[in-house]
Scaffold this motif. Structure first.
Motif, PDB file in Angstrom:
ATOM      1  N   ARG A  17       0.428 -13.442  -6.497  1.00 24.59           N
ATOM      2  CA  ARG A  17      -0.753 -13.650  -5.650  1.00 24.59           C
ATOM      3  C   ARG A  17      -1.074 -12.343  -4.925  1.00 24.59           C
ATOM      4  O   ARG A  17      -0.189 -11.711  -4.357  1.00 24.59           O
ATOM      5  CB  ARG A  17      -0.485 -14.774  -4.652  1.00 24.59           C
ATOM      6  N   LEU A  18      -2.346 -11.952  -4.945  1.00 26.89           N
ATOM      7  CA  LEU A  18      -2.753 -10.722  -4.279  1.00 26.89           C
ATOM      8  C   LEU A  18      -2.813 -10.929  -2.768  1.00 26.89           C
ATOM      9  O   LEU A  18      -3.431 -11.882  -2.277  1.00 26.89           O
ATOM     10  CB  LEU A  18      -4.134 -10.273  -4.777  1.00 26.89           C
ATOM     11  N   LYS A  19      -2.206 -10.015  -2.044  1.00 30.75           N
ATOM     12  CA  LYS A  19      -2.221 -10.077  -0.588  1.00 30.75           C
ATOM     13  C   LYS A  19      -3.614  -9.740  -0.053  1.00 30.75           C
ATOM     14  O   LYS A  19      -4.385  -9.029  -0.710  1.00 30.75           O
ATOM     15  CB  LYS A  19      -1.206  -9.093  -0.014  1.00 30.75           C
ATOM     16  N   PRO A  20      -3.953 -10.219   1.139  1.00 31.73           N
ATOM     17  CA  PRO A  20      -5.267  -9.875   1.717  1.00 31.73           C
ATOM     18  C   PRO A  20      -5.506  -8.371   1.802  1.00 31.73           C
ATOM     19  O   PRO A  20      -6.634  -7.907   1.599  1.00 31.73           O
ATOM     20  CB  PRO A  20      -5.208 -10.517   3.110  1.00 31.73           C
ATOM     21  N   GLU A  21      -4.439  -7.593   2.099  1.00 31.52           N
ATOM     22  CA  GLU A  21      -4.602  -6.149   2.185  1.00 31.52           C
ATOM     23  C   GLU A  21      -5.005  -5.559   0.835  1.00 31.52           C
ATOM     24  O   GLU A  21      -5.839  -4.646   0.765  1.00 31.52           O
ATOM     25  CB  GLU A  21      -3.295  -5.505   2.653  1.00 31.52           C
ATOM     26  N   ARG A  23      -6.573  -7.181  -1.602  1.00 28.61           N
ATOM     27  CA  ARG A  23      -7.938  -7.611  -1.869  1.00 28.61           C
ATOM     28  C   ARG A  23      -8.939  -6.743  -1.109  1.00 28.61           C
ATOM     29  O   ARG A  23     -10.007  -6.396  -1.642  1.00 28.61           O
ATOM     30  CB  ARG A  23      -8.088  -9.081  -1.490  1.00 28.61           C
ATOM     31  N   LYS A  78      -0.438  -8.246 -12.159  1.00 28.74           N
ATOM     32  CA  LYS A  78      -0.341  -9.398 -11.265  1.00 28.74           C
ATOM     33  C   LYS A  78      -1.356 -10.480 -11.618  1.00 28.74           C
ATOM     34  O   LYS A  78      -1.072 -11.672 -11.479  1.00 28.74           O
ATOM     35  CB  LYS A  78      -0.537  -8.949  -9.811  1.00 28.74           C
ATOM     36  N   ASN A 407       2.306  -2.756  -1.409  1.00 23.60           N
ATOM     37  CA  ASN A 407       1.887  -4.149  -1.461  1.00 23.60           C
ATOM     38  C   ASN A 407       1.756  -4.677  -2.885  1.00 23.60           C
ATOM     39  O   ASN A 407       1.454  -5.855  -3.079  1.00 23.60           O
ATOM     40  CB  ASN A 407       0.533  -4.303  -0.758  1.00 23.60           C
ATOM     41  N   ASP A 410       6.838  -5.302  -6.277  1.00 25.49           N
ATOM     42  CA  ASP A 410       7.571  -6.445  -5.737  1.00 25.49           C
ATOM     43  C   ASP A 410       9.062  -6.219  -5.558  1.00 25.49           C
ATOM     44  O   ASP A 410       9.707  -6.925  -4.803  1.00 25.49           O
ATOM     45  CB  ASP A 410       7.365  -7.661  -6.638  1.00 25.49           C
ATOM     46  N   SER A 443      -7.342 -14.193  -6.455  1.00 23.65           N
ATOM     47  CA  SER A 443      -6.048 -13.693  -5.982  1.00 23.65           C
ATOM     48  C   SER A 443      -4.918 -14.156  -6.892  1.00 23.65           C
ATOM     49  O   SER A 443      -3.818 -13.589  -6.853  1.00 23.65           O
ATOM     50  CB  SER A 443      -5.779 -14.160  -4.554  1.00 23.65           C
TER      51      SER A 443
END
Length: 571
Positions: A17-21, A23, A78, A407, A410, A443
């Motif tokens: 899942r893509l983090k808000p940062e 995105r 991802k 970010n 992993d 995401s």
């Protein structure tokens, strides 16, 4: 055959899942890439393209292009079922890399630098002491000097390795992300006096490989100077090109490591312990500049995917030489440019060096000045970047893109795998297309082959578009007419088959979860004897194995030892 990420998902049941940062960074990079600007001789790049970092060597906007591409490679790993945005951005980055402003140093810094005798004192650490006043500073490409003469093609030249080396890496990343041959068809590169020269991805890689084969000490980055940093990036481009195109070029880097890097650019004591790494080597005067282990940190990020053992040797010696791995010491660093810290931090995580990662992570967190913003001056604030302490309107693209990798990586070994583990199944698996980005983004975009389900999670990439009607397609379906669509755990009826292998889903912009029952169970194995040349038949293939100057980085890193007797004695 499962790749590393797939094995993790099987183990814990959750798709990446893509983090808000991330995105937000993607949203800003999209704006930069898609906003027209003029990189011709008569124009200039938009101010948000970073031509400030690491002067005098990397302070050119083209390095913003190349360093922004690394994150896109990781993003495609991802969300392999949603790659169209990454591909479009890469197309625009590469297109800009063919222009006058991409090669501006090669096209304008001609002959010996007329300002040699007037360099600022800050450049002294970049030039051999006895040649001060009579030697070009790194970053002065010196097109036209003897014995090579004036060379109009920035790619088909003797020097200028760093231009075609980083470009090859970008082209290979595009191929790894998209699977498309867009840049393996002839395109024009701008040269001297606005002449243009036709090249292809394969042609550039083969030219570089053939040239390198004839100069075992390595091609010149700028004229007269050979850098482990640039050559290792070029080698990584050749490795990924071999993996994606089926060429055979990377052997020149392996030979260079054994016959040149370890012998000419590195020094060992009588017990085989590393004592120093060269910043660069000038074969014309047979002079090595740099005598500290810290200088191995800069190429290490490119060495790791090609030669993990050598990369670890460079990394661990670099951080040990300045005490960053010593928990009882403060992290000493007096530079404003975070590059050395960022590289140390990323490599610490790559090798599972938790002590160093924790210490450098804290130091960087105190400097990063991260925030969401709207680069167009609006109210959406959907873009994200690391502004550090520059006091500038836009985040510096080079430094922000490199630091953003934290970010996207992993765990231990992920950086190396990204360049040595090529997933080819994603090109034929169910894939999202024609989504209205930058209104709608995803995401999560992952095919759960065990269940025959495409998992998607959408988000509003532009806040003001939330609630707007939108649509997207899913293609590469085994049978579009047998698909079932669920949104937020409810049957979703607003979709239609557009052909036998594609559907179009109507929805609204916002945060939604989709489960699309596709029946896709993974790539079918090729029958024995039915292989295609230059293609892999398995799910994944693994290859074994104010302006801040560069002197600020060199000074910040190398003078740390002088500030600490323990570190000084270690070197």
């Amino acid at each position: 055959q499962l790749n590393h990420t797939e094995r993790q998902i099987v183990a814990d049941g959750s798709a990446p899942r893509l983090k808000p940062e991330v995105r937000g960074w993607l949203r800003h990079l999209w704006r930069k890439a898609m906003t027209p600007d003029d990189w011709s001789r008569n124009g200039a790049p938009h101010p948000w393209w970073d031509d400030k970092s690491v002067a005098p060597m990397l302070s050119f906007a083209r390095f913003d292009l190349s360093e922004s591409s690394y994150g896109l490679l990781l993003l495609a790993r991802k969300t392999p079922a949603w790659r169209e945005v990454y591909t479009k951005i890469l197309d625009e980055l590469i297109r800009r890399h063919t222009t006058f402003w991409a090669a501006v140093d090669w096209l304008t810094k001609l002959g010996p630098d007329p300002d040699r005798a007037r360099y600022p004192k800050a450049y002294r650490g970049l030039i051999p002491k006895d040649l001060w006043g009579n030697y070009d500073v790194p970053g002065w490409t010196a097109n036209g000097i003897e014995p090579w003469g004036l060379q109009p093609d920035p790619i088909g030249s003797t020097g200028n390795l760093f231009f075609r080396g980083f470009f090859t890496l970008m082209l290979a990343i595009h191929r790894a992300v998209s699977g498309e041959a867009t840049w393996d068809k002839p395109f024009e590169v701008t040269g001297l006096d606005d002449r243009t020269f036709a090249w292809t991805h394969r042609g550039i890689a083969e030219y570089l490989g053939n040239q390198w084969a004839g100069v075992p000490h390595g091609p010149h980055c700028e004229n007269t100077k050979i850098w482990p940093f640039c050559l290792s990036a070029a080698g990584l481009g050749l490795q990924l090109t071999d993996l994606t195109l089926g060429t055979r070029t990377h052997w020149v880097y392996d030979r260079w490591v054994e016959e040149a890097f370890k012998k000419k650019f590195m020094g060992f004591d009588e017990r085989g312990r590393l004592k120093w790494v060269a910043f660069y080597y000038d074969p014309l005067v047979d002079r090595v500049l740099g005598d500290r282990r810290i200088f191995g940190l800069f190429p290490s990020i490119y060495v790791v995917p090609q030669n993990r053992e050598l990369g670890e040797l460079l990394y661990r010696n670099a951080v040990a030489s300045v005490g960053w791995d010593k928990r009882w010491m403060p992290v000493l660093y007096n530079g404003r440019d975070p590059r050395a810290l960022t590289m140390g931090f990323l490599m610490a995580r790559e090798y599972g060096d938790h002590t160093t990662a924790r210490r450098l992570g804290r130091k960087l967190a105190s400097m990063e000045n991260a925030r969401f913003f709207d680069a167009d001056g609006g109210q959406d604030a959907d873009e994200y970047g690391y502004f550090f302490q520059y006091g500038e309107r836009y985040p510096r693209g080079q430094e922000s893109a490199l630091y953003m990798l934290k970010n996207l990586l992993d765990g231990e070994g992920e950086w190396g795998r990204a360049f040595g583990e090529q997933d080819t199944e994603k090109f034929s698996a169910p894939t999202v297309s024609d989504a209205e980005y930058p209104k709608l983004g995803f995401s999560v975009a992952w095919n759960d082959s065990a269940r025959g389900v495409l998992q998607l999670e959408s988000f509003a990439a532009t806040s003001s578009a939330r609630g707007d009607a939108t649509r997207f397609r899913v293609r590469n379906l085994p049978d579009a007419h047998s698909v079932q669509v669920r949104r937020d755990d409810q049957i979703h009826q607003s979709w239609r088959a557009t052909d036998s292998n594609s559907i179009e889903i109507e929805t609204v912009v916002g945060d939604h979860r989709y489960e699309i029952v596709t029946g896709y169970r993974g790539a079918q194995p090729t029958r024995p004897g039915k292989t295609e040349s230059n293609k892999t038949n398995s799910t994944s293939t693994t290859i074994a194995r104010p302006r801040t100057s560069m002197t600020d980085i060199v000074t910040a890193a190398s003078t740390v030892a002088a500030a600490c007797p323990c570190c000084a004695s270690a070197d």
